[in-house]
Design a protein around this motif. Structure first.
Motif, PDB file in Angstrom:
ATOM      1  N   ALA A  74       0.943  -1.221  -0.055  1.00 28.47           N
ATOM      2  CA  ALA A  74       0.116   0.021  -0.008  1.00 28.47           C
ATOM      3  C   ALA A  74       0.868   1.343   0.062  1.00 28.47           C
ATOM      4  O   ALA A  74       0.596   2.189  -0.708  1.00 28.47           O
ATOM      5  CB  ALA A  74      -0.982   0.005   1.103  1.00 28.47           C
ATOM      6  N   PHE A  75       1.847   1.435   0.827  1.00 30.81           N
ATOM      7  CA  PHE A  75       2.726   2.636   0.897  1.00 30.81           C
ATOM      8  C   PHE A  75       3.604   2.521  -0.610  1.00 30.81           C
ATOM      9  O   PHE A  75       3.556   3.734  -1.065  1.00 30.81           O
ATOM     10  CB  PHE A  75       3.828   2.048   1.980  1.00 30.81           C
ATOM     11  N   VAL A  76       4.039   1.498  -1.178  1.00 30.47           N
ATOM     12  CA  VAL A  76       4.697   1.802  -2.515  1.00 30.47           C
ATOM     13  C   VAL A  76       3.917   2.014  -3.600  1.00 30.47           C
ATOM     14  O   VAL A  76       4.300   3.084  -4.408  1.00 30.47           O
ATOM     15  CB  VAL A  76       5.513   0.399  -2.693  1.00 30.47           C
ATOM     16  N   LEU A  77       2.682   1.526  -3.482  1.00 28.99           N
ATOM     17  CA  LEU A  77       1.585   1.963  -4.520  1.00 28.99           C
ATOM     18  C   LEU A  77       1.400   3.426  -4.316  1.00 28.99           C
ATOM     19  O   LEU A  77       1.194   4.243  -5.316  1.00 28.99           O
ATOM     20  CB  LEU A  77       0.353   1.238  -4.719  1.00 28.99           C
ATOM     21  N   GLY A  78       0.998   3.972  -3.029  1.00 28.93           N
ATOM     22  CA  GLY A  78       0.679   5.438  -2.772  1.00 28.93           C
ATOM     23  C   GLY A  78       2.010   6.240  -3.258  1.00 28.93           C
ATOM     24  O   GLY A  78       1.567   7.416  -3.639  1.00 28.93           O
ATOM     25  N   ALA A  79       3.020   5.916  -2.970  1.00 33.88           N
ATOM     26  CA  ALA A  79       4.255   6.569  -3.440  1.00 33.88           C
ATOM     27  C   ALA A  79       4.316   6.776  -4.825  1.00 33.88           C
ATOM     28  O   ALA A  79       4.454   7.848  -5.188  1.00 33.88           O
ATOM     29  CB  ALA A  79       5.432   5.977  -2.652  1.00 33.88           C
ATOM     30  N   ARG A  80       4.147   5.586  -5.432  1.00 29.33           N
ATOM     31  CA  ARG A  80       4.003   5.800  -7.069  1.00 29.33           C
ATOM     32  C   ARG A  80       2.928   6.637  -7.654  1.00 29.33           C
ATOM     33  O   ARG A  80       3.265   7.219  -8.538  1.00 29.33           O
ATOM     34  CB  ARG A  80       3.985   4.327  -7.625  1.00 29.33           C
ATOM     35  N   ASP A  81       1.853   6.778  -6.802  1.00 28.51           N
ATOM     36  CA  ASP A  81       0.848   7.604  -7.325  1.00 28.51           C
ATOM     37  C   ASP A  81       0.744   9.016  -6.915  1.00 28.51           C
ATOM     38  O   ASP A  81      -0.039   9.839  -7.073  1.00 28.51           O
ATOM     39  CB  ASP A  81      -0.394   6.840  -6.575  1.00 28.51           C
ATOM     40  N   GLY A  82       2.036   9.368  -6.131  1.00 29.27           N
ATOM     41  CA  GLY A  82       2.260  10.695  -5.688  1.00 29.27           C
ATOM     42  C   GLY A  82       1.328  11.115  -4.369  1.00 29.27           C
ATOM     43  O   GLY A  82       1.304  12.250  -4.155  1.00 29.27           O
ATOM     44  N   GLU A  83       0.912  10.105  -3.630  1.00 26.26           N
ATOM     45  CA  GLU A  83       0.172  10.251  -2.488  1.00 26.26           C
ATOM     46  C   GLU A  83       1.083  11.026  -1.457  1.00 26.26           C
ATOM     47  O   GLU A  83       0.402  12.017  -0.686  1.00 26.26           O
ATOM     48  CB  GLU A  83      -0.335   9.112  -1.876  1.00 26.26           C
ATOM     49  N   PHE A  84       2.430  10.731  -1.419  1.00 25.57           N
ATOM     50  CA  PHE A  84       3.310  11.666  -0.618  1.00 25.57           C
ATOM     51  C   PHE A  84       4.132  12.677  -0.948  1.00 25.57           C
ATOM     52  O   PHE A  84       5.007  13.121  -0.665  1.00 25.57           O
ATOM     53  CB  PHE A  84       4.149  10.653   0.058  1.00 25.57           C
ATOM     54  N   ASP A  85       3.813  13.142  -2.126  1.00 24.04           N
ATOM     55  CA  ASP A  85       4.364  14.354  -2.610  1.00 24.04           C
ATOM     56  C   ASP A  85       4.423  15.263  -1.815  1.00 24.04           C
ATOM     57  O   ASP A  85       3.389  15.548  -1.258  1.00 24.04           O
ATOM     58  CB  ASP A  85       3.868  14.639  -4.152  1.00 24.04           C
ATOM     59  N   LEU A  86       5.505  16.426  -1.593  1.00 25.46           N
ATOM     60  CA  LEU A  86       5.478  17.280  -0.834  1.00 25.46           C
ATOM     61  C   LEU A  86       5.106  18.713  -1.451  1.00 25.46           C
ATOM     62  O   LEU A  86       5.856  19.344  -1.501  1.00 25.46           O
ATOM     63  CB  LEU A  86       6.955  17.390  -0.098  1.00 25.46           C
ATOM     64  N   GLU A  87       3.889  18.637  -2.138  1.00 24.72           N
ATOM     65  CA  GLU A  87       3.581  19.758  -3.009  1.00 24.72           C
ATOM     66  C   GLU A  87       2.239  20.260  -2.397  1.00 24.72           C
ATOM     67  O   GLU A  87       1.404  19.400  -1.838  1.00 24.72           O
ATOM     68  CB  GLU A  87       3.610  19.607  -4.438  1.00 24.72           C
ATOM     69  N   PRO A  88       1.941  21.365  -2.277  1.00 24.42           N
ATOM     70  CA  PRO A  88       0.414  21.719  -1.867  1.00 24.42           C
ATOM     71  C   PRO A  88      -0.453  21.011  -2.447  1.00 24.42           C
ATOM     72  O   PRO A  88      -0.504  20.606  -3.816  1.00 24.42           O
ATOM     73  CB  PRO A  88       0.153  23.333  -2.409  1.00 24.42           C
ATOM     74  N   SER A  89      -1.344  20.372  -1.628  1.00 22.77           N
ATOM     75  CA  SER A  89      -2.449  19.574  -2.303  1.00 22.77           C
ATOM     76  C   SER A  89      -3.996  20.496  -2.156  1.00 22.77           C
ATOM     77  O   SER A  89      -4.326  20.575  -0.694  1.00 22.77           O
ATOM     78  CB  SER A  89      -2.535  18.358  -1.404  1.00 22.77           C
ATOM     79  N   PRO A  90      -4.588  20.743  -2.995  1.00 22.45           N
ATOM     80  CA  PRO A  90      -5.769  21.542  -3.025  1.00 22.45           C
ATOM     81  C   PRO A  90      -6.907  20.770  -2.001  1.00 22.45           C
ATOM     82  O   PRO A  90      -7.520  21.183  -1.350  1.00 22.45           O
ATOM     83  CB  PRO A  90      -6.387  21.783  -4.598  1.00 22.45           C
ATOM     84  N   ARG A  91      -6.816  19.456  -2.298  1.00 19.68           N
ATOM     85  CA  ARG A  91      -8.001  18.702  -1.434  1.00 19.68           C
ATOM     86  C   ARG A  91      -7.595  18.556  -0.123  1.00 19.68           C
ATOM     87  O   ARG A  91      -8.444  18.292   0.688  1.00 19.68           O
ATOM     88  CB  ARG A  91      -7.846  17.217  -2.103  1.00 19.68           C
ATOM     89  N   LYS A  92      -6.249  18.885   0.251  1.00 22.51           N
ATOM     90  CA  LYS A  92      -6.186  18.654   1.737  1.00 22.51           C
ATOM     91  C   LYS A  92      -5.493  20.259   2.203  1.00 22.51           C
ATOM     92  O   LYS A  92      -5.450  20.372   3.455  1.00 22.51           O
ATOM     93  CB  LYS A  92      -4.948  17.793   1.887  1.00 22.51           C
TER      94      LYS A  92
END
Length: 98
Positions: A74-92
């Motif tokens: 789950a972590f690796v797939l989330g990282a690949r999907d950009g889930e942990f990118d350190l950029e502003p996130s409009p949804r959060k």
């Protein structure tokens, strides 16, 4: 999912974590990203039985986190999907880390 099924699932996950942290990992081979030097700060991982993974910081090798195969996937797939990118996130409503 019924309440009994949910309870059984939580108990199974807790048992898996207990077993994972009971493993002796003193002889594991730690790996880091290619191209990093021994003196550089880096994340290191070690592969454990049953697809589990241990992770630590090169600056604090005594603190080791352990993940089941499902958690690591789950972590690796989330990282690949950009889930942990350190950029502003409009949804959060987050802001970039500088």
């Amino acid at each position: 999912m019924t309440e009994a099924q949910d309870k059984a699932r939580k108990e199974r996950k807790e048992r898996e974590k207990d077993e994972l942290y009971a493993l002796d990992i003193s002889g594991v081979e730690w790996q880091s990203a290619p191209g990093t030097e021994e003196h550089e700060e880096r994340v290191e991982i070690a592969y454990l039985p049953a697809g589990a993974v241990a992770m630590r910081s090169s600056l604090d090798p005594g603190t080791v986190l352990r993940y089941t195969e499902a958690e690591w996937r789950a972590f690796v797939l989330g990282a690949r999907d950009g889930e942990f990118d350190l950029e502003p996130s409009p949804r959060k409503g987050g802001t970039a880390v500088e």
